[in-house]
Design a protein around this motif. Sequence first.
Motif, PDB file in Angstrom:
ATOM      1  N   VAL A  99       0.841  -1.196   0.000  1.00 43.73           N
ATOM      2  CA  VAL A  99       0.000   0.000   0.000  1.00 43.73           C
ATOM      3  C   VAL A  99       0.879   1.250   0.000  1.00 43.73           C
ATOM      4  O   VAL A  99       1.946   1.277   0.610  1.00 43.73           O
ATOM      5  CB  VAL A  99      -0.933  -0.020   1.241  1.00 43.73           C
ATOM      6  N   ASP A 100       0.427   2.283  -0.681  1.00 41.13           N
ATOM      7  CA  ASP A 100       1.226   3.498  -0.814  1.00 41.13           C
ATOM      8  C   ASP A 100       1.090   4.437   0.371  1.00 41.13           C
ATOM      9  O   ASP A 100       2.053   5.125   0.742  1.00 41.13           O
ATOM     10  CB  ASP A 100       0.812   4.239  -2.092  1.00 41.13           C
ATOM     11  N   ALA A 101      -0.117   4.524   0.950  1.00 42.05           N
ATOM     12  CA  ALA A 101      -0.342   5.500   2.010  1.00 42.05           C
ATOM     13  C   ALA A 101      -1.402   5.002   2.974  1.00 42.05           C
ATOM     14  O   ALA A 101      -2.216   4.127   2.641  1.00 42.05           O
ATOM     15  CB  ALA A 101      -0.766   6.843   1.416  1.00 42.05           C
ATOM     16  N   VAL A 102      -1.400   5.572   4.162  1.00 46.65           N
ATOM     17  CA  VAL A 102      -2.428   5.287   5.156  1.00 46.65           C
ATOM     18  C   VAL A 102      -3.026   6.625   5.590  1.00 46.65           C
ATOM     19  O   VAL A 102      -2.315   7.615   5.777  1.00 46.65           O
ATOM     20  CB  VAL A 102      -1.873   4.498   6.361  1.00 46.65           C
ATOM     21  N   ILE A 103      -4.351   6.650   5.693  1.00 46.92           N
ATOM     22  CA  ILE A 103      -5.087   7.855   6.072  1.00 46.92           C
ATOM     23  C   ILE A 103      -5.392   7.769   7.561  1.00 46.92           C
ATOM     24  O   ILE A 103      -6.107   6.869   7.999  1.00 46.92           O
ATOM     25  CB  ILE A 103      -6.386   7.972   5.256  1.00 46.92           C
ATOM     26  N   VAL A 104      -4.864   8.698   8.339  1.00 48.38           N
ATOM     27  CA  VAL A 104      -4.904   8.608   9.800  1.00 48.38           C
ATOM     28  C   VAL A 104      -5.735   9.749  10.373  1.00 48.38           C
ATOM     29  O   VAL A 104      -5.567  10.912   9.990  1.00 48.38           O
ATOM     30  CB  VAL A 104      -3.468   8.665  10.374  1.00 48.38           C
ATOM     31  N   ARG A 117       8.424   4.726  10.992  1.00 49.26           N
ATOM     32  CA  ARG A 117       9.031   4.876   9.658  1.00 49.26           C
ATOM     33  C   ARG A 117       8.752   3.671   8.755  1.00 49.26           C
ATOM     34  O   ARG A 117       9.648   3.114   8.114  1.00 49.26           O
ATOM     35  CB  ARG A 117      10.541   5.136   9.762  1.00 49.26           C
ATOM     36  N   LEU A 118       7.497   3.265   8.731  1.00 49.02           N
ATOM     37  CA  LEU A 118       7.085   2.226   7.788  1.00 49.02           C
ATOM     38  C   LEU A 118       7.143   2.789   6.375  1.00 49.02           C
ATOM     39  O   LEU A 118       7.073   4.014   6.175  1.00 49.02           O
ATOM     40  CB  LEU A 118       5.658   1.767   8.105  1.00 49.02           C
ATOM     41  N   PRO A 119       7.259   1.922   5.364  1.00 43.74           N
ATOM     42  CA  PRO A 119       7.306   2.418   3.979  1.00 43.74           C
ATOM     43  C   PRO A 119       5.926   2.842   3.497  1.00 43.74           C
ATOM     44  O   PRO A 119       5.369   2.302   2.530  1.00 43.74           O
ATOM     45  CB  PRO A 119       7.828   1.200   3.211  1.00 43.74           C
ATOM     46  N   LEU A 120       5.345   3.816   4.182  1.00 49.34           N
ATOM     47  CA  LEU A 120       4.005   4.306   3.874  1.00 49.34           C
ATOM     48  C   LEU A 120       4.003   5.831   3.906  1.00 49.34           C
ATOM     49  O   LEU A 120       4.586   6.438   4.801  1.00 49.34           O
ATOM     50  CB  LEU A 120       2.989   3.813   4.921  1.00 49.34           C
ATOM     51  N   ARG A 121       3.337   6.431   2.950  1.00 54.53           N
ATOM     52  CA  ARG A 121       3.040   7.860   3.052  1.00 54.53           C
ATOM     53  C   ARG A 121       1.935   8.040   4.087  1.00 54.53           C
ATOM     54  O   ARG A 121       1.006   7.229   4.170  1.00 54.53           O
ATOM     55  CB  ARG A 121       2.559   8.390   1.698  1.00 54.53           C
ATOM     56  N   LEU A 122       2.005   9.097   4.863  1.00 53.96           N
ATOM     57  CA  LEU A 122       1.006   9.362   5.889  1.00 53.96           C
ATOM     58  C   LEU A 122       0.133  10.544   5.467  1.00 53.96           C
ATOM     59  O   LEU A 122       0.648  11.629   5.177  1.00 53.96           O
ATOM     60  CB  LEU A 122       1.679   9.659   7.229  1.00 53.96           C
ATOM     61  N   HIS A 123      -1.182  10.293   5.413  1.00 53.36           N
ATOM     62  CA  HIS A 123      -2.138  11.336   5.069  1.00 53.36           C
ATOM     63  C   HIS A 123      -3.013  11.616   6.293  1.00 53.36           C
ATOM     64  O   HIS A 123      -3.547  10.670   6.892  1.00 53.36           O
ATOM     65  CB  HIS A 123      -3.032  10.896   3.907  1.00 53.36           C
ATOM     66  N   LEU A 124      -3.166  12.869   6.653  1.00 52.68           N
ATOM     67  CA  LEU A 124      -4.033  13.221   7.771  1.00 52.68           C
ATOM     68  C   LEU A 124      -5.475  13.259   7.294  1.00 52.68           C
ATOM     69  O   LEU A 124      -5.818  13.983   6.362  1.00 52.68           O
ATOM     70  CB  LEU A 124      -3.639  14.580   8.350  1.00 52.68           C
TER      71      LEU A 124
END
Length: 335
Positions: A99-104, A117-124
């Motif tokens: 997965v590219d990103a996680v929405i938090v 520092r997982l290989p994920l983009r973080l989206h608020l």
Amino acid sequence: MRLVAPVSAPEDIPVLARAGADEFYCGLAPREWQVRFGRSTVNRRMSGNLQSFEDLARTVAMAHELGKRVSVAFNAQSYPADRWDDVLAMLDRVAASGVDAVIVGDLGLLAALGERRLPLRLHLSSVASCRNAETAELAGELGAVRVILPRHLRLSEIRGMCRALPELEIEAFVLNDGCVFEEGSCHTLHLPGPLGGPICLERFAHEYHRSDGNPLREAELQRIHANDEAWDEWLWYVFSCGFSVTAEGLPYGPCGLCAIPQLAAAGVGSVKIAGREGPLERRLKSVEMTRAVLECSAGSGEREAVAFARGLRCKPELCQSGFMCYYREVSPGRA
């Protein structure tokens, strides 16, 4: 601008990609989570979620084959302490799926993921109610690379945030799902109808009384009834005009399509279609409609793009009302 579309099954990916989606987002509610925690959700939706890590892996693979990104929503407002380890374990598996990103939605989880520092983009998530540049800056310091704005910001506020933080990606809603309250401040779930539905749709029997004990005058009763009728009318708009569609299947309801030129000029990088629990046909038509406006906006002036967006569904009175608008500064009707 990138068009972000909702998916609820791997098979949605090629359909929505052909219609013009650039990115996808989904929810995940594995059966093992449901067995342990029942209806307590990992994200803000009770339905429309992928049901297994296998489905997630297929979704990611199909999207990547088309050169598209996938984000997964972990946007519950908070998680009980006894589920924290389970959430982090799930996120490890999500990262492993590609997965590219996680929405938090929870700032504590955002901070924890920034440290891991997982290989994920973080989206608020919009659930975090990021309403100003200071909050967005904090999210960036905690690791977020994108902020998804809540539904009730003005265009002027969005412009200010984009100017203040040009290094941060900004995403804004343009179609479907309204919210009667500010979603991030609403501590309810969107329950299925048999369980009560959203709190904002509950129908209570009302009786009105004057605080001084005197009977209500006729003029007062008329004002009260007019207010109740206006509230019901607004609810109808917020909940997608009764979930109605045009003869071609284009959905009515909360909309910011005519604001796309101003959002692009402000520096908003992506526009989001809400409603991953909705039927695929509704999501497909939403993507087609948004893509058409994006292309018109890129090839024409603002006035032409606004007129095109307002003419798509051939019911100008709905736009004229102002009740269907995410961004009422652009509305030709009442504010």
